[in-house]
Write an enzyme that holds these catalytic residues in place. Structure first.
Site, PDB file in Angstrom:
ATOM      1  N   ASP A   1     -14.098  -8.441  37.498  1.00 54.62           N
ATOM      2  CA  ASP A   1     -15.193  -8.149  38.592  1.00 54.62           C
ATOM      3  C   ASP A   1     -16.292  -9.459  38.066  1.00 54.62           C
ATOM      4  O   ASP A   1     -16.162 -10.206  37.336  1.00 54.62           O
ATOM      5  CB  ASP A   1     -15.905  -6.913  37.823  1.00 54.62           C
TER       6      ASP A   1
ATOM      7  N   LYS B   1     -17.854   7.866  40.400  1.00 55.45           N
ATOM      8  CA  LYS B   1     -17.159   7.102  39.398  1.00 55.45           C
ATOM      9  C   LYS B   1     -17.914   5.785  39.195  1.00 55.45           C
ATOM     10  O   LYS B   1     -17.735   4.859  39.809  1.00 55.45           O
ATOM     11  CB  LYS B   1     -15.737   6.771  39.730  1.00 55.45           C
TER      12      LYS B   1
ATOM     13  N   ARG C   1     -24.798 -11.087  41.038  1.00 55.21           N
ATOM     14  CA  ARG C   1     -24.633 -11.813  42.336  1.00 55.21           C
ATOM     15  C   ARG C   1     -26.315 -12.020  42.967  1.00 55.21           C
ATOM     16  O   ARG C   1     -26.516 -11.114  43.500  1.00 55.21           O
ATOM     17  CB  ARG C   1     -23.809 -11.265  43.444  1.00 55.21           C
TER      18      ARG C   1
ATOM     19  N   GLU D   1     -18.749 -13.917  47.039  1.00 58.84           N
ATOM     20  CA  GLU D   1     -17.490 -13.758  45.879  1.00 58.84           C
ATOM     21  C   GLU D   1     -17.034 -14.952  45.411  1.00 58.84           C
ATOM     22  O   GLU D   1     -16.397 -15.260  44.491  1.00 58.84           O
ATOM     23  CB  GLU D   1     -16.632 -12.573  46.230  1.00 58.84           C
TER      24      GLU D   1
ATOM     25  N   TYR E   1      -8.850 -12.893  46.750  1.00 59.00           N
ATOM     26  CA  TYR E   1      -9.746 -12.697  47.901  1.00 59.00           C
ATOM     27  C   TYR E   1     -10.740 -14.046  47.747  1.00 59.00           C
ATOM     28  O   TYR E   1     -10.924 -14.908  48.690  1.00 59.00           O
ATOM     29  CB  TYR E   1     -10.503 -11.645  48.122  1.00 59.00           C
TER      30      TYR E   1
ATOM     31  N   TYR F   1      -7.463  -6.019  38.151  1.00 57.23           N
ATOM     32  CA  TYR F   1      -8.696  -6.106  38.658  1.00 57.23           C
ATOM     33  C   TYR F   1      -9.566  -6.807  37.601  1.00 57.23           C
ATOM     34  O   TYR F   1      -9.435  -6.967  36.387  1.00 57.23           O
ATOM     35  CB  TYR F   1      -9.457  -4.641  38.428  1.00 57.23           C
TER      36      TYR F   1
END
Ligand code: NAD
Ligand code: UDP
Length: 382
Positions: A331, A245, A335, A137, A179, A329
């Protein structure tokens, strides 16, 4: 046990390894591997031993080679003594579930940056080798995500290379990136300690390693309102017979690596310091790329077979990211790891295709959780 040799044919000496955060998902698989296939000793430091209790029993033949220290590294002076007494430190400790990044940004930043500082300092000061767990990330979003569709097909706009790719994060208000940013600062601190003070380091960047014991099933072995990573979220939905979901339609893409393949790579790093020191390694499986929507569809097919239910009884549901994760949030769009460095240094390649790894993992989830879920579902709700 027969003498093990490294990639250059030299005998591997038994080591004492301080595994901080070694009681978690990756740590538990690494401990199993170390106990079964090596003579190394594991000194595990964690706030929980639940995932390694099966290894800690005195009746195990290797019980003298694994010890557990119940410790929060935020405030425990024993940490330096344990690092000093070990040959190698592996730092896995982190808050690493995306649902926490925007809702608990302070805890996320402290856990992934501030709490790693003493670990790095003790390794440098005591001349100890460090294998630190970073994340894919840190690359954030791909360059391609900002370009018109026709440019996105060129690998140079989406392939992530350790020594070339930029780190592209969203604005500060998008706290999802707390993060990635904290992990990146830790990578930079390690690199600076290496450059200025000779720290012997290896940085590992996992790309969605998945398998048994990952995270928790809400309401069974974790909080009812907890939101784990996608494998456990979808497993929970499947076990309960609820729709899976899809956040923002499940259009983000990921490459998934089976934990057992990943652990082979980590063992190569442990046993081959001359090849692994000073390196940053992408560790992923570029052949296992799917969108999150495709992952959900595949998991439905596999789980239907494992649980013996018709796949038509299982479905997906689109939800907005704000509804699912709350404000802040964001995204990563895609990757894909470039594998040049790990192939060159360690000759490692992933083996397990996505359908096989999902089959093994969903069999484990079904066997481990289905009766507990039945009990939870049969209780009258208040
Ligand atoms: P995990 O949550 O299962 O393991 C982390 C462990 O660290 C937990 O057992 C936790 O109790 C422990 N821990 C956290 N804070 C601690 C503290 N203050 N003191 C003591 N122990 C503490 O997660 P994981 O998937 O095993 O990930 C391990 C590492 O790999 C993390 O650094 C994570 O950021 C990195 N990573 C993993 C993946 C993946 O695909 N699983 C992807 C990217 C990065
Ligand atoms: N996701 C989803 N439904 C869920 C959980 C996650 O659609 O129930 C998506 C999430 O938005 C992300 C991807 O799945 O695009 C992977 O999420 P994960 O939590 O595993 O971690 P990440 O790969 O983002 O670090």
């Amino acid at each position: 046990m027969a003498q093990r040799v490294d990639l250059d044919g030299k005998p591997v000496a038994a080591m004492s390894i301080c595994m901080i955060g070694g009681g978690g998902f990756i740590g538990s698989h690494l401990c199993e591997k170390l106990m079964a296939e090596t003579s190394h000793k594991a000194v595990v430091v964690d706030v929980s031993s639940e995932k390694i209790n099966h290894l800690l029993r005195e009746s195990n033949p290797w019980s003298s080679r694994i010890e557990f220290h119940h410790m929060n590294i935020k405030n425990d002076s024993r940490l330096e003594t344990l690092i000093k007494a070990s040959d190698l430190t592996i730092n896995l400790a982190a808050i690493c579930t995306p649902a926490d990044y925007n809702t608990r940004p302070l805890d996320t930043i402290f856990s992934n940056f501030i709490d790693a500082i003493p670990v790095i300092k003790y390794c440098t000061e005591n001349n100890k080798r460090l294998i630190h767990f970073s994340t894919c990330e840190v690359y954030g979003k791909t360059i391609g995500s900002f370009l018109p569709e026709e440019f996105r097909k060129d690998p140079k706009y989406y392939m992530l290379k350790e020594d070339v790719s930029p780190c592209i994060f969203g604005p500060v208000e998008k706290q999802r990136w707390s993060y990635a940013c904290a992990k990146q600062m830790t990578d930079r601190l390690i690199y600076a300690e290496h450059a200025e003070n000779g720290l012997k380091f290896t940085i590992v960047r996992p790309y969605n390693w998945i398998g048994p014991r990952m995270d928790f099933i809400p309401g069974v072995d974790g909080p009812c309102d907890g939101v784990p990573r996608v494998l456990a979220c979808f497993s929970n939905n499947l076990l309960r017979g609820e729709p899976l979901k899809l956040v923002d339609g499940g259009r983000s893409q990921r490459t998934f690596l089976y934990i057992k393949d990943a652990i082979e790579a980590v063992l190569l790093m442990i046993d081959n310091p001359e090849r692994a020191n000073g390196q940053i390694f992408n560790v992923g499986n570029p052949d296992n790329e799917v969108s999150v929507k495709e992952l959900a569809e595949l998991m439905i097919q596999v789980y239907a077979k494992v649980a013996g239910v018709p796949s038509s009884s299982l479905s997906t549901l689109d939800v907005s990211s704000e509804e699912f994760y709350g404000k802040g949030y964001d995204d990563s769009d895609r990757r894909i790891p470039d594998m040049t460095i790990i192939t060159r240094q360690l000759g490692w390649k992933p083996k397990t295709p996505l359908d096989k790894l999902l089959d093994d993992t969903l069999q484990y989830q079904h066997q481990t959780y289905s009766s507990a879920i039945k009990k939870v579902l049969s209780k009258p709700s208040n």
